[in-house]
Design a protein around this motif. Structure first.
Motif, mmCIF file in Angstrom:
data_model
loop_
_atom_site.group_PDB
_atom_site.id
_atom_site.type_symbol
_atom_site.label_atom_id
_atom_site.label_comp_id
_atom_site.label_asym_id
_atom_site.label_seq_id
_atom_site.Cartn_x
_atom_site.Cartn_y
_atom_site.Cartn_z
ATOM 1 N N GLU A 1 0.852 -1.193 0.000
ATOM 2 C CA GLU A 1 0.000 0.000 0.000
ATOM 3 C C GLU A 1 0.884 1.238 0.000
ATOM 4 O OE1 GLU A 1 -4.031 1.526 2.365
ATOM 5 O OE2 GLU A 1 -2.744 -0.013 3.233
ATOM 6 N N THR A 2 1.265 1.662 -1.197
ATOM 7 C CA THR A 2 2.166 2.802 -1.325
ATOM 8 C C THR A 2 1.458 3.953 -2.023
ATOM 9 O OG1 THR A 2 3.012 2.005 -3.453
ATOM 10 C CG2 THR A 2 4.165 1.277 -1.460
ATOM 11 N N GLY A 3 1.894 5.166 -1.679
ATOM 12 C CA GLY A 3 1.341 6.349 -2.328
ATOM 13 C C GLY A 3 -0.077 6.678 -1.917
ATOM 14 N N ILE A 4 -0.606 5.988 -0.936
ATOM 15 C CA ILE A 4 -1.969 6.245 -0.454
ATOM 16 C C ILE A 4 -1.878 7.031 0.846
ATOM 17 C CG2 ILE A 4 -4.106 5.202 0.364
ATOM 18 C CD1 ILE A 4 -3.498 2.821 -1.442
ATOM 19 N N SER B 1 4.043 20.980 15.727
ATOM 20 C CA SER B 1 5.093 20.381 14.906
ATOM 21 C C SER B 1 5.116 18.885 15.168
ATOM 22 C CB SER B 1 6.456 21.004 15.226
ATOM 23 O OG SER B 1 6.785 20.785 16.596
ATOM 24 N N PHE B 2 5.877 18.157 14.355
ATOM 25 C CA PHE B 2 5.973 16.726 14.600
ATOM 26 C C PHE B 2 7.344 16.212 14.147
ATOM 27 C CE2 PHE B 2 4.720 16.866 10.196
ATOM 28 C CZ PHE B 2 5.325 15.763 9.607
ATOM 29 N N SER B 3 7.692 15.083 14.670
ATOM 30 C CA SER B 3 8.926 14.410 14.271
ATOM 31 C C SER B 3 8.630 12.933 14.081
ATOM 32 C CB SER B 3 10.016 14.595 15.331
ATOM 33 O OG SER B 3 9.607 14.041 16.574
ATOM 34 N N VAL B 4 9.488 12.232 13.311
ATOM 35 C CA VAL B 4 9.301 10.819 13.014
ATOM 36 C C VAL B 4 10.535 10.060 13.477
ATOM 37 C CG1 VAL B 4 8.833 9.094 11.238
ATOM 38 C CG2 VAL B 4 7.917 11.425 11.001
ATOM 39 N N TRP C 1 10.994 5.364 5.267
ATOM 40 C CA TRP C 1 10.014 4.693 4.403
ATOM 41 C C TRP C 1 8.643 5.363 4.454
ATOM 42 C CZ3 TRP C 1 5.877 2.611 7.052
ATOM 43 C CH2 TRP C 1 6.063 2.363 8.429
ATOM 44 N N LEU C 2 8.549 6.447 5.231
ATOM 45 C CA LEU C 2 7.310 7.203 5.305
ATOM 46 C C LEU C 2 7.457 8.541 4.596
ATOM 47 C CD1 LEU C 2 5.915 6.834 8.941
ATOM 48 C CD2 LEU C 2 5.030 5.820 6.843
ATOM 49 N N GLU C 3 6.391 8.978 3.951
ATOM 50 C CA GLU C 3 6.296 10.331 3.414
ATOM 51 C C GLU C 3 5.243 11.073 4.223
ATOM 52 O OE1 GLU C 3 5.376 9.846 -0.682
ATOM 53 O OE2 GLU C 3 7.481 9.570 -1.270
ATOM 54 N N SER D 1 1.935 8.602 4.201
ATOM 55 C CA SER D 1 1.834 7.519 3.222
ATOM 56 C C SER D 1 3.123 6.711 3.246
ATOM 57 C CB SER D 1 1.580 8.071 1.816
ATOM 58 O OG SER D 1 2.657 8.894 1.406
ATOM 59 N N ALA D 2 3.029 5.446 2.806
ATOM 60 C CA ALA D 2 4.216 4.585 2.713
ATOM 61 C C ALA D 2 4.903 4.860 1.389
ATOM 62 C CB ALA D 2 3.811 3.125 2.821
#
Length: 586
Positions: free
Chosen positions: A59-62, A76-79, A88-90, A101-102
């Motif tokens: 499930e990519t680009g979703i 704000s946020f951080s990963v 591997w996340l966008e 999205s993945a």
């Protein structure tokens, strides 16, 4: 400061009181000025939903959305990633959400995981766990509701909620088909249910279904308690009609309840012409003089226990000489008695009369703005019906439908002698009286009456003429609106009603139940009468307002079914009226 100057100052303070006070004040001011004034910190709120997001291995680009709600100026946020695989996340930040999205398929042997930490100034941070399953695992998108049922009171706090737990997205909520007493919506991955007050003594139950875009589904059961029967409110009568002017612009309605002292409310847009107050469990309703067209309003009566009842109010237009009688229906028991109805009339010289078929047991008289109706005691079975019509010198009239319940009908099965007036044409030309022997037998929880037939049916030969009766609450009656057939015979019977405003065909109208009556005299002779008259009411004909108050004559018709162009068409072949069956009982 030199030692001699300090000693001199101390000596002066001891000997000179004004100087001493001045010095002490200076010291206090210096201390206050040096005090550490910490500013009061303002805390902010921060909420995110959902707390978990999941992607399938491919499930990519979703994009999936994380809603962010805060009263801070910004967030704000951080990963952070678990394991060796990173980036591997966008992600993208918008004004009130974060989209995730993945970026690639998960080709590893196991699940990969990341954590988004959302922060805002002076607010506790929140985290969202994001996972992507491996090719062999798949992702569970099932929906779980916590709790899976809600119990709501009849009144008071009528909103409840359940948490939606799922790795899916695109959640939707729908209530059960046909339910209108509650609303459902989704906010921040929570299902919110809001119910209307329940004025009934009966509890009620509904359901809300939550689905996601991935096909997951869960059902929330919604139960709402009823008002305890003792606390319910009944208004007698349940509606009022006022004349445009003259006497009777204040009317009284009885408020029946064992709850607390009720209160009356008139909506603000009607308050200029309609007012109401409660005086010792009597509702006093007053209308002002009406110089315009007809107007309608409502008075809502409530009590502290949450029960309520609504009084419908109508005021006639200026110059209207029409008549309204409330209530428009009366019911008596076997003992008979007297009932009073209120009359609203713009006309003069009001009179009351019963229908010709009911004068032996029903009487009525007008006194001022009241109609008094009296029913004699009755030892018969089933229900007998009649009408009372109020008329004015100007030609207006209004009708009250009256019924009297006798003792429960005993078993009707057996052989009866019958008599009726019959015709083979709808205009009732060439009518004849017929009689003979009929058989009544149990059928599908009701009765089948066979053998009542005149020249029309006899001319076709071989057909079994049948009239069907159904049972409701121990009373037998004819079902208007349901046509019957017997096996594959081409004949069937159905009732037919003729009103001044038109004809009601049995197969096109909603079912209407009209009870038969059974009388027995001292010699043991029983008489079963099929109803001849029916007064149309809003309850019987909700979609035919033009019929309300009119009295129709009932006919019992046998039909032949003919096929024309592939369409089955019922063709009447015989009409019956004034059907009376008798039998001798020991």
């Amino acid at each position: 400061m030199p030692k001699l100057q300090i000693i001199t100052l101390l000596h002066t303070m001891r000997t000179n009181r004004p100087i001493r006070l001045l010095c002490l004040s200076a010291v206090l001011l210096l201390a206050a000025g040096c005090k550490n004034r910490e500013p009061r910190l303002v805390t902010h709120t921060l909420e995110v939903a959902p707390a978990v997001l999941s992607f399938a291995f491919d499930e990519t680009g979703i994009s999936k959305r994380i809603d962010v709600e805060t009263d801070a100026p910004s967030f704000s946020f951080s990963v952070s990633y678990s394991g060796q695989e990173t980036d591997w996340l966008e992600t993208a930040q918008e004004e009130t959400c974060i989209t995730v999205s993945a970026a690639s398929r998960n080709v590893s042997d196991g699940e990969r995981r990341a954590t988004l930490t959302v922060s805002a100034d002076r607010a506790a941070s929140r985290t969202v766990v994001v996972t992507q399953g491996s090719e062999g695992e798949g992702t569970d998108y099932a929906v779980v509701l916590s709790p899976d049922s809600l119990e709501l009171p009849a009144y008071g706090t009528l909103t409840g909620e359940a948490e939606i737990i799922s790795a899916g997205s695109g959640f939707r909520a729908e209530r059960a088909a046909g339910d209108t007493w509650y609303e459902v919506r989704i906010e921040k991955q929570r299902l919110i249910v809001t119910a209307a007050p329940n004025s009934s003594a009966e509890a009620r139950e509904g359901a809300a279904t939550v689905t996601n875009a991935e096909g997951g589904e869960a059902v929330l059961t919604i139960r709402q308690a009823g008002i305890p029967a003792a606390y319910g409110i009944t208004l007698e009568p349940a509606s009022l009609t006022f004349a445009s002017s003259g006497d009777g612009l204040t009317k009284t309605v009885s408020v029946v309840t064992q709850g607390s002292v009720p209160a009356a409310l008139v909506t603000s847009d009607q308050a200029e012409w309609l007012s109401a107050e409660i005086v010792e469990k009597q509702l006093l309703v007053t209308a002002t003089v009406n110089d315009g067209g007809e107007r309608r309003g409502e008075v809502t009566v409530t009590n502290a226990e949450g029960a309520f009842a609504v009084l419908e109010v109508t005021q006639q237009a200026a110059g209207d000489t029409g008549i309204a009688v409330e209530p428009a229906q009366l019911s008596f028991g076997p003992e008979g008695g007297r009932r009073t109805c209120g009359i609203t009339a713009g006309g003069t010289e009001l009179t009351a009369a019963t229908d010709t078929g009911s004068t032996t047991w029903l009487s009525a008289a007008v006194t001022g703005t009241a109609l008094e109706v009296t029913a004699a005691p009755w030892s018969g079975s089933g229900v007998r019906s009649g009408t009372v019509t109020v008329r004015s010198a100007e030609g207006s009239e209004a009708t009250v439908a009256v019924s009297q319940q006798g003792t429960p009908i005993a078993d009707l099965s057996g052989t009866w002698q019958w008599h009726s007036l019959s015709a083979t044409t709808e205009d009732w030309t060439n009518t004849s009286e017929f009689s003979g022997t009929a058989t009544i037998a149990r059928e599908n929880g009701g009765y089948a009456v066979t053998g009542i037939a005149g020249s029309g049916v006899q001319g076709f030969g071989g057909a079994t003429a049948t009239i069907h009766l159904i049972l409701r609450n121990g009373t037998a009656g004819v079902s208007f609106g349901a046509a019957f057939r017997k096996g594959d015979k081409p004949y069937y019977s159905a009732p037919h009603l003729v009103f001044p405003s038109g004809i009601v065909e049995a197969w096109t109208e909603p079912e209407t139940f009209l009870p038969v009556s059974v009388e027995r005299d001292a010699s043991g002779l029983e008489r079963l009468l099929l109803p001849d008259l029916l007064t149309a009411t809003p309850e019987l004909f909700p979609d035919s307002e033009q019929l309300w108050g009119e009295t129709g004559e009932a006919s019992y018709i046998y039909y032949e079914t003919l096929t024309m162009g592939g369409i089955a068409v019922p063709v009447p072949i015989e009409y019956h009226r004034h059907v009376v069956l008798t039998r001798q009982q020991p």
